[in-house]
Design an enzyme around this catalytic site. Structure first.
Site, mmCIF file in Angstrom:
data_model
loop_
_atom_site.group_PDB
_atom_site.id
_atom_site.type_symbol
_atom_site.label_atom_id
_atom_site.label_comp_id
_atom_site.label_asym_id
_atom_site.label_seq_id
_atom_site.Cartn_x
_atom_site.Cartn_y
_atom_site.Cartn_z
ATOM 1 N N THR A 99 -22.071 -16.633 45.351
ATOM 2 C CA THR A 99 -22.291 -17.121 44.000
ATOM 3 C C THR A 99 -22.989 -18.485 44.043
ATOM 4 O O THR A 99 -23.399 -18.937 45.116
ATOM 5 C CB THR A 99 -20.918 -17.211 43.292
ATOM 6 N N LYS B 64 -34.490 -11.257 47.463
ATOM 7 C CA LYS B 64 -33.156 -11.153 48.060
ATOM 8 C C LYS B 64 -32.653 -9.710 48.072
ATOM 9 O O LYS B 64 -31.941 -9.298 48.994
ATOM 10 C CB LYS B 64 -32.176 -12.059 47.305
ATOM 11 N N ARG C 283 -20.786 -19.968 34.696
ATOM 12 C CA ARG C 283 -21.138 -19.821 36.102
ATOM 13 C C ARG C 283 -19.900 -20.003 36.975
ATOM 14 O O ARG C 283 -18.936 -20.667 36.586
ATOM 15 C CB ARG C 283 -22.182 -20.886 36.522
ATOM 16 N N HIS D 61 -31.390 -24.458 59.051
ATOM 17 C CA HIS D 61 -30.221 -25.285 59.396
ATOM 18 C C HIS D 61 -30.154 -26.614 58.652
ATOM 19 O O HIS D 61 -29.136 -27.285 58.699
ATOM 20 C CB HIS D 61 -30.195 -25.551 60.914
ATOM 21 N N ARG D 62 -31.220 -27.003 57.969
ATOM 22 C CA ARG D 62 -31.173 -28.289 57.254
ATOM 23 C C ARG D 62 -30.778 -28.140 55.789
ATOM 24 O O ARG D 62 -30.552 -29.122 55.100
ATOM 25 C CB ARG D 62 -32.542 -28.951 57.297
ATOM 26 N N GLY D 63 -30.739 -26.926 55.313
ATOM 27 C CA GLY D 63 -30.438 -26.698 53.897
ATOM 28 C C GLY D 63 -28.948 -26.805 53.611
ATOM 29 O O GLY D 63 -28.131 -27.040 54.505
ATOM 30 N N TYR E 152 -37.211 -14.559 42.894
ATOM 31 C CA TYR E 152 -36.224 -14.859 43.930
ATOM 32 C C TYR E 152 -35.291 -13.663 44.132
ATOM 33 O O TYR E 152 -35.016 -13.249 45.266
ATOM 34 C CB TYR E 152 -35.432 -16.096 43.501
ATOM 35 N N SER F 11 -27.843 -13.963 47.200
ATOM 36 C CA SER F 11 -27.393 -14.721 46.034
ATOM 37 C C SER F 11 -26.911 -13.754 44.957
ATOM 38 O O SER F 11 -27.381 -12.620 44.854
ATOM 39 C CB SER F 11 -28.564 -15.529 45.504
ATOM 40 N N SER F 12 -26.002 -14.235 44.108
ATOM 41 C CA SER F 12 -25.465 -13.381 43.042
ATOM 42 C C SER F 12 -26.510 -13.084 41.966
ATOM 43 O O SER F 12 -26.263 -12.251 41.094
ATOM 44 C CB SER F 12 -24.231 -14.031 42.411
ATOM 45 N N CYS F 13 -27.678 -13.726 42.026
ATOM 46 C CA CYS F 13 -28.713 -13.427 41.018
ATOM 47 C C CYS F 13 -29.392 -12.081 41.292
ATOM 48 O O CYS F 13 -30.259 -11.652 40.533
ATOM 49 C CB CYS F 13 -29.723 -14.550 40.900
ATOM 50 N N HIS G 255 -30.180 -27.189 41.228
ATOM 51 C CA HIS G 255 -29.271 -26.373 40.420
ATOM 52 C C HIS G 255 -28.415 -27.288 39.543
ATOM 53 O O HIS G 255 -28.407 -28.503 39.696
ATOM 54 C CB HIS G 255 -28.382 -25.520 41.333
HETATM 55 P P1 GDP Z 1 -28.947 -20.334 37.394
HETATM 56 O O1 GDP Z 1 -27.506 -20.139 37.750
HETATM 57 O O2 GDP Z 1 -29.877 -19.479 38.171
HETATM 58 O O3 GDP Z 1 -29.180 -20.186 35.899
HETATM 59 O O4 GDP Z 1 -29.375 -21.799 37.843
HETATM 60 P P2 GDP Z 1 -29.012 -23.320 37.485
HETATM 61 O O5 GDP Z 1 -27.893 -23.780 38.327
HETATM 62 O O6 GDP Z 1 -30.302 -24.075 37.616
HETATM 63 O O7 GDP Z 1 -28.611 -23.368 35.937
HETATM 64 C C1 GDP Z 1 -27.370 -22.929 35.442
HETATM 65 C C2 GDP Z 1 -27.213 -23.281 33.987
HETATM 66 O O8 GDP Z 1 -27.044 -24.703 33.841
HETATM 67 C C3 GDP Z 1 -28.399 -22.921 33.074
HETATM 68 O O9 GDP Z 1 -27.882 -22.449 31.842
HETATM 69 C C4 GDP Z 1 -29.094 -24.268 32.876
HETATM 70 O O10 GDP Z 1 -29.867 -24.354 31.702
HETATM 71 C C5 GDP Z 1 -27.879 -25.195 32.815
HETATM 72 N N1 GDP Z 1 -28.189 -26.624 33.036
HETATM 73 C C6 GDP Z 1 -27.778 -27.643 32.229
HETATM 74 N N2 GDP Z 1 -28.281 -28.811 32.669
HETATM 75 C C7 GDP Z 1 -29.007 -28.548 33.775
HETATM 76 C C8 GDP Z 1 -29.758 -29.359 34.687
HETATM 77 O O11 GDP Z 1 -29.877 -30.579 34.545
HETATM 78 N N3 GDP Z 1 -30.354 -28.712 35.755
HETATM 79 C C9 GDP Z 1 -30.227 -27.371 35.931
HETATM 80 N N4 GDP Z 1 -30.821 -26.804 36.994
HETATM 81 N N5 GDP Z 1 -29.546 -26.554 35.073
HETATM 82 C C10 GDP Z 1 -28.933 -27.152 34.020
#
Ligand code: GDP
Length: 322
Positions: free
Chosen positions: A171, A147, A216, A18-20, A143, A114-116, A186
């Site tokens: 997503t 999932k 994304r 619940h804190r996330g 991960y 998650s979509s991963c 992220h």
């Molecule tokens: P993903 O969706 O599992 O790949 O997770 P992320 O949200 O961590 O990264 C998404 C994309 O954003 C990847 O291509 C990363 O290399 C890029 N990215 C660019 N700058 C950053 C940053 O400062 N932090 C993170 N986490 N990702 C970054």
């Protein structure tokens, strides 16, 4: 819209995690519902990686509903550097919570993934049927395997025991209560934080990991909370459901949009030594849309609201314990 097949009114609801980012959004959403009670526990109080502790908690609380939002999550760097921990923690949390829910007669369970879970080379936009059709993206394989196991467990418990467990696969999410730590978060919260710092210090450049070319899809977590309550009340089936916006943008475009919202006019410096991860992650959301849910928060509006939250909480956000 038709009456809910599983009305939440009067039910006790355990929001695990619940804190996330996700759990806190669901708690906010539930505040407007006439539920019979909200059940929560911090990870310090109930370590969901431990079966005995999880079972004792569920046996004593006896929730009617479980929303499984507890997870070890992180961005691309955190994920790829601790694959074993991401696999172990998420596998244990999912197995312990689902088994405790089954053994204690929880009437409805929602598993959040998650979509991963989809293969790196999945056909885009990714329909639910792309699951297990090819190799996973290596940077978040641990991960993703956890999932996938969670959604398969929900499916098999439904088949074997008739347990009413459903799975939602959102997503990339963002919003209030996110992790804004520059190493482990992220991309969206990381860039918001970095670009905010750049404006505050009048920096001329901001480092952006990778090439900026990956694409994304970003969903505001309040839209996911809405989808969760929608599916909880109105959907029961073994087929997992994607939850997204159906629209994606490149990391470069995201950084430019954030710079505009924050009001910073410097230069983005791409760092090709950092990983790009999967080239594209865009969900096909036609199944959940056909059931009657669709997203309502646009990306610009959602980022602006998240930035307001960040500014209001910037003293405490990075170090707050979860
Ligand atoms: P993903 O969706 O599992 O790949 O997770 P992320 O949200 O961590 O990264 C998404 C994309 O954003 C990847 O291509 C990363 O290399 C890029 N990215 C660019 N700058 C950053 C940053 O400062 N932090 C993170 N986490 N990702 C970054």
């Amino acid at each position: 819209m038709a009456e809910p097949s599983f009305p939440i009114a009067g039910r006790t609801v355990w929001v695990a995690g619940h804190r996330g980012l996700v759990g806190s959004a669901i708690v906010r959403r539930l505040a407007g519902e006439p539920i019979g009670g909200l059940i929560t526990a911090t990870s310090a109080e109930v370590d969901l990686r431990r079966q005995d502790v999880t079972e004792a908690f569920v046996r004593s609380e006896r929730p009617d509903v479980l929303i499984l939002a507890a997870a070890r999550v992180g961005g691309i760097h955190a994920n790829r550097s601790a694959q074993g921990q991401f696999l172990y923690d998420n596998l244990m949390i999912a197995a312990n919570c689902l088994e405790a829910a089954r053994a204690n007669g929880v009437a409805k369970t929602v598993v959040l993934g998650s979509s991963c879970i989809y293969p790196r080379g999945a056909h885009q936009p990714m329909g639910e049927d792309q699951l297990l059709t090819g190799p996973l993206e290596p940077t978040n394989e641990g991960y993703a395997i956890a999932k996938i196991a969670a959604l398969e467990l929900a499916k098999m418990y439904r088949r074997q025991y008739g347990m009413d467990a459903i799975s939602l696969m959102p997503t990339n999410l963002y919003g209030p209560e996110d992790n804004f730590d520059l190493e482990t978060s992220h991309v969206l919260p990381a860039l918001l934080h970095k670009i905010h710092n750049a404006r505050a210090t009048s920096a001329a450049t901001v480092p952006v990991w990778g090439t900026g070319r990956p694409r994304r899809e970003f969903l505001h977590v309040d839209d996911l909370a809405e989808a969760t309550i929608f599916a909880l009340e109105r959907y029961s089936g073994e087929q997992h459901l994607n939850v997204g916006t159906g629209k994606d943008i490149s990391i470069r475009e995201l950084a430019e949009l954030i710079a505009e919202i924050v009001g910073w006019e410097g230069e983005l410096e791409f760092d090709p030594d950092m990983p790009d991860g999967t080239p594209r992650k865009l969900l096909d959301i036609s199944r959940i849309e056909a059931l009657g849910w669709s997203p309502s928060i646009g990306l610009r509006e959602g980022i602006a609201a998240t930035y307001d939250w960040f500014l209001a909480n910037s003293e405490s956000i990075v170090t707050r314990p979860r």
